[in-house]
Design a protein around this motif. Structure first.
Motif, mmCIF file in Angstrom:
data_model
loop_
_atom_site.group_PDB
_atom_site.id
_atom_site.type_symbol
_atom_site.label_atom_id
_atom_site.label_comp_id
_atom_site.label_asym_id
_atom_site.label_seq_id
_atom_site.Cartn_x
_atom_site.Cartn_y
_atom_site.Cartn_z
ATOM 1 N N THR A 1 0.808 5.693 -9.567
ATOM 2 C CA THR A 1 0.800 7.159 -9.133
ATOM 3 C C THR A 1 2.143 7.866 -9.426
ATOM 4 O OG1 THR A 1 -0.670 6.525 -7.181
ATOM 5 C CG2 THR A 1 0.775 8.441 -7.105
ATOM 6 N N MET B 1 0.889 5.226 0.695
ATOM 7 C CA MET B 1 -0.144 6.337 1.436
ATOM 8 C C MET B 1 0.695 7.556 1.230
ATOM 9 S SD MET B 1 -1.135 3.615 4.625
ATOM 10 C CE MET B 1 0.351 3.187 4.829
ATOM 11 N N ASP B 2 -0.185 8.607 1.556
ATOM 12 C CA ASP B 2 0.590 9.808 1.738
ATOM 13 C C ASP B 2 0.785 10.204 2.904
ATOM 14 O OD1 ASP B 2 -1.763 10.750 3.047
ATOM 15 O OD2 ASP B 2 -2.529 11.931 1.628
ATOM 16 N N THR C 1 0.735 -1.156 0.046
ATOM 17 C CA THR C 1 0.075 0.062 0.175
ATOM 18 C C THR C 1 0.771 1.117 -0.042
ATOM 19 O OG1 THR C 1 -1.714 -1.292 1.372
ATOM 20 C CG2 THR C 1 -2.100 1.178 1.014
ATOM 21 N N SER D 1 -0.382 11.875 5.356
ATOM 22 C CA SER D 1 -1.483 11.836 6.555
ATOM 23 C C SER D 1 -1.921 10.351 6.726
ATOM 24 C CB SER D 1 -2.499 12.526 6.239
ATOM 25 O OG SER D 1 -3.188 11.983 4.897
ATOM 26 N N GLY D 2 -1.565 9.401 5.882
ATOM 27 C CA GLY D 2 -1.813 7.935 6.010
ATOM 28 C C GLY D 2 -3.086 7.734 5.105
ATOM 29 N N GLN D 3 -3.371 8.740 4.018
ATOM 30 C CA GLN D 3 -4.700 8.425 3.293
ATOM 31 C C GLN D 3 -3.892 7.453 2.128
ATOM 32 O OE1 GLN D 3 -7.720 9.652 3.150
ATOM 33 N NE2 GLN D 3 -8.104 8.603 1.262
ATOM 34 N N VAL D 4 -4.716 6.505 1.859
ATOM 35 C CA VAL D 4 -4.242 5.464 0.784
ATOM 36 C C VAL D 4 -4.425 6.113 -0.737
ATOM 37 C CG1 VAL D 4 -4.826 3.211 -0.390
ATOM 38 C CG2 VAL D 4 -4.982 3.508 2.315
ATOM 39 N N LEU D 5 -3.375 6.063 -1.232
ATOM 40 C CA LEU D 5 -3.095 6.351 -2.466
ATOM 41 C C LEU D 5 -3.489 5.368 -3.723
ATOM 42 C CD1 LEU D 5 -0.098 8.720 -2.481
ATOM 43 C CD2 LEU D 5 -2.357 9.534 -2.360
ATOM 44 N N GLU D 6 -2.985 4.303 -3.399
ATOM 45 C CA GLU D 6 -3.145 2.814 -4.313
ATOM 46 C C GLU D 6 -2.618 1.782 -3.597
ATOM 47 O OE1 GLU D 6 -1.248 2.409 -8.077
ATOM 48 O OE2 GLU D 6 -0.051 3.919 -7.723
ATOM 49 N N TYR E 1 5.958 10.087 1.389
ATOM 50 C CA TYR E 1 4.920 8.975 1.138
ATOM 51 C C TYR E 1 5.300 8.031 2.148
ATOM 52 C CZ TYR E 1 4.164 11.060 -3.303
ATOM 53 O OH TYR E 1 3.843 12.018 -4.451
#
Length: 343
Positions: free
Chosen positions: A102, A75-76, A73, A78-83, A110
């Motif tokens: 991405t 993530m950015d 995984t 903040s922990g938001q999943v990018l893909e 990241y």
């Protein structure tokens, strides 16, 4: 990433071999752990190599166990999943490849999380930041001699980032190439090597468009490199008369003007110079995240002093992977491609 994944198994081998007499290894019941290696390069898509460690034992090679069922995984900050990065079959690599779509950006942070069934999850901590864009001037290149060796000398000026400590890596590789024929049939472009039967059937048809293509392979020869710059961190490792995988600088506040040398015997495939694969020479100037810099610096130290047959304590490779082994680094790079072979 495509050329550094041999570091971890090689380092493990150096740390576990080399005694003057062979001694039987004790039983080793250590549990396997996930191993991750990745360069997150600005402007490219994420590629993550995943493997599984195995206990050292007689007759067991030092390679990793391949893993084709991991969950990887991206993530950015903040922990938001990018893909989620899918597995990509690739038999040319000693670890399993996971690749996303991405486009990575300079100046962004990241994190990568890898979950291998049956093992502890492994996460990059702290999350690596890809450095922002930086400026490099290539002033000239000259063929010359360095301590009796034929070399190609690059004269670089690297400009600092305002108020930021910059970690610089210079290295060179020779990338192999193969030749193929491509052809267009009914509006579709094909490679001959992948479509031999179709090629044989239509090659004499009117209107077919054929041309020769150079296809660069995932096959790299590392070119030894040198520095005579006392400000290089290599000067604290093995001195200025040795060859290195990478030349390393820490930069703060003022431009760095330096000479970077690569061994000229790998430039051409001509037997008059050396036996080297036909291909192109790639020279990199990279600005990298601190954790990745520390990893590369300790790797150069491990190469020279694994702590065997001496009273010096073995050096441990730096890692930013929590829960397992390896490294994920942020990279902003300048690439110079040189062609000495007829492709």
């Amino acid at each position: 990433m495509k050329y550094l994944f041999f570091i971890l198994p090689m380092a493990a081998w150096w740390l576990l071999t080399g005694c003057e007499r062979q001694l039987p290894l004790p039983d080793n019941h250590a549990a396997p752990r996930a191993v991750v290696y990745s360069e997150l390069v600005a402007g490219e898509v994420p590629q993550v190599l995943v493997g599984k460690s195995k206990p050292v034992a007689p007759g067991v090679d030092n390679g990793f166990i391949l893993v084709n069922n991991a969950r990887v995984t991206l993530m950015d900050k903040s922990g938001q999943v990018l893909e989620e990065l899918p597995y990509v079959p690739d038999t040319t690599r000693p670890m399993s490849l996971y690749q996303g779509k991405t486009k990575l950006l300079g100046g962004k942070t990241y994190t990568v999380k890898v979950e291998v069934p049956g093992l502890r999850p492994i996460t990059a901590q702290p999350p690596p930041t890809i450095p922002p864009p930086f400026k490099v001037d290539l002033l000239d290149t000259v063929r010359t001699l360095l301590n009796g060796r034929p070399v190609l000398r690059f004269h670089f000026t690297v400009y600092p980032l305002p108020g930021v400590r910059q970690y610089l890596v210079m290295e060179a590789l020779k990338q192999s190439v193969t030749l193929d024929t491509s052809f267009t049939w009914q509006g579709v472009r094909y490679r001959k090597s992948e479509n031999e039967a179709l090629y044989d059937r239509v090659k004499d048809k009117p209107g077919i468009d054929m041309k020769k293509d150079s296809i660069f392979l995932n096959d790299f020869l590392r070119i030894p490199c040198y520095t005579q710059d006392e400000n290089a961190d290599n000067n604290q490792i093995g001195g200025l008369n040795e060859n290195y995988n990478s030349i390393l600088f820490t930069q703060m506040g003022k431009p760095l003007t330096t000479y970077f040398y690569i061994n000229a015997t790998a430039l051409s495939s001509s037997p008059a110079e050396a036996i080297a694969p036909v291909g192109r020479v790639q020279v990199y100037v990279k600005s990298v995240s601190k954790e990745y810099y520390d990893f590369l610096l300790t790797y150069e130290k491990v190469k020279r002093n694994p702590g065997l047959n001496s009273l010096i304590q073995a050096i441990q490779l730096r890692s930013n992977m929590q829960g397992g082994f390896g490294v994920v680094g942020g990279v902003y790079q300048k690439l110079y491609s040189l062609y000495y072979d007829t492709l």
